[in-house]
Design an enzyme around this catalytic site. Structure first.
Site, PDB file in Angstrom:
ATOM      1  N   HIS A   1      -7.902  -3.230   0.314  1.00 29.16           N
ATOM      2  CA  HIS A   1      -6.854  -2.213   0.378  1.00 29.16           C
ATOM      3  C   HIS A   1      -6.132  -2.194   1.718  1.00 29.16           C
ATOM      4  CE1 HIS A   1      -7.977  -0.731  -3.514  1.00 29.16           C
ATOM      5  NE2 HIS A   1      -9.218  -0.526  -3.122  1.00 29.16           N
TER       6      HIS A   1
ATOM      7  N   GLU B   1       0.870  -1.175   0.000  1.00 29.28           N
ATOM      8  CA  GLU B   1       0.000   0.000   0.000  1.00 29.28           C
ATOM      9  C   GLU B   1       0.905   1.223   0.000  1.00 29.28           C
ATOM     10  OE1 GLU B   1      -3.245  -0.162  -0.404  1.00 29.28           O
ATOM     11  OE2 GLU B   1      -3.155  -2.352  -0.336  1.00 29.28           O
TER      12      GLU B   1
END
Length: 349
Positions: free
Chosen positions: A234, A81
């Site tokens: 995510h 990320e």
């Protein structure tokens, strides 16, 4: 430190790079992490470094263990990320979560997990959009480690798990993690990364072969495969675990996995190749030079710039020692604005 050219030119799959950590001056400061007594159910790291406990039974046990024989003993699944924003991503983008999971090619089981938050050093404040999308909060990255330390800790973790010197392959969902994000940040910050990140399996490729050429994101792919999504989208670690479950499903269906992408030179001699310039194009000081007659050498290697996009390619036309040399520059270059980033690399060896 800059990465020597020969570091990329070694065409290998087995990872015997015991000297990698010596390039990090702070490696002696790292404290060894004790292995769990059971040796099979949990991994453990200090909480103040943002490591977590994680169960190993992410893959539902009970499915058949008769997998297609794979060329690799293990798969290391990653899903970074990075800093981002709604309208325009910050420059440069920086990794803020470094997750990794180990999957056995024999059983399809997720055997170990690794996670650390990474502290951005160029754009230190996360946008509200980034925090909402990833679930990562400012205090978590503030307490995180630098990218170079995260790479070293991950490498030492693979060594402790007995994976580093086996025949393993890095697995991602898309090429963004290794080809764009990690590569561009390491180049921008002059960080030397382990060479096993220079080739990987983009799981999208075998997934599309098995389930058909339908464009989809990771969550859609998991659901398309008949699996229930687990965790938060995510969240890097959850994304990596779900990618691992998808990987196990493809192996169970008899798919034999192979490297799909590489940052190494794609030439037969392991370095670089291009079409030679015809003899009749040799420059003579007594004859006017015609730039339009010269052709660009054909390179199969095409790096990404610090912006995270495919770099632009140019050639030196001015007579001199570098005439005819090919170089790569910022992919966002325009005539009016110029370059957005300062990326530059000679293509000639």
């Amino acid at each position: 430190m800059e990465l020597p050219n020969e570091f990329y030119h070694k065409p290998t799959i087995r990872h015997e790079y015991g000297s990698w950590s010596t390039f990090y001056p702070d490696s002696h400061k790292l404290q060894p992490y004790p292995l769990n007594a059971s040796g099979s159910q949990f991994y453990h790291f200090p909480v103040d470094n943002r490591f977590h406990y994680a169960p190993f039974n992410v893959i539902t046990p009970g499915y058949p263990h008769q997998f297609q024989f794979q060329d690799f003993q293990y798969f290391v699944v990653i899903d970074f990320e990075a800093t981002c924003d709604k309208e325009r991503n910050p420059y440069p983008q920086e990794i803020i979560e470094f997750p990794s999971v180990i999957v056995s090619s024999v059983t399809g089981q997720l055997e170990a997990c690794f996670q650390t938050y990474v502290r951005p050093t160029c754009n230190q404040l996360l946008s509200d959009f980034c925090k909402d999308l990833t679930g990562i909060q400012q205090i978590e990255v503030d307490r995180g480690v630098t990218l170079s330390e995260a790479l070293l800790r991950h490498d030492k973790w693979l060594e402790k798990k007995g994976i580093k010197n086996t025949n393993f392959a890095v697995v991602t969902w898309s090429n963004w993690d290794c080809r764009v994000m990690l590569e561009s940040e390491c180049r921008f910050k002059k960080i030397r990364k382990p060479p096993y990140f220079n080739q990987w399996i983009n799981l999208k490729v075998p997934f599309l072969e098995v389930f058909g050429g339908v464009k989809c994101n990771l969550k859609e792919a998991v659901e398309m495969a008949g699996l229930a999504w687990q965790g938060r989208a995510h969240c890097g670690l959850d994304d990596a675990k779900n990618t691992a479950r998808l990987l196990a499903l493809l192996m169970r269906k008899g798919f034999k996995l192979a490297i799909t992408n590489s940052l190494m030179w794609q030439a037969s001699d392991g370095l670089l190749t291009w079409n030679p310039i015809p003899k009749n194009m040799a420059f003579s000081p007594h004859q006017p030079h015609k730039p339009k007659d010269q052709q660009m050498p054909l390179f199969q290697y095409h790096p990404y710039c610090f912006c995270g996009v495919k770099s632009s390619k140019g050639m030196v036309w001015k007579p001199g020692p570098k005439q005819g040399s090919v170089f790569f520059g910022c992919g966002n270059w325009t005539v009016t604005r110029g370059s957005r980033c300062h990326y530059f690399e000679w293509a000639s060896p």
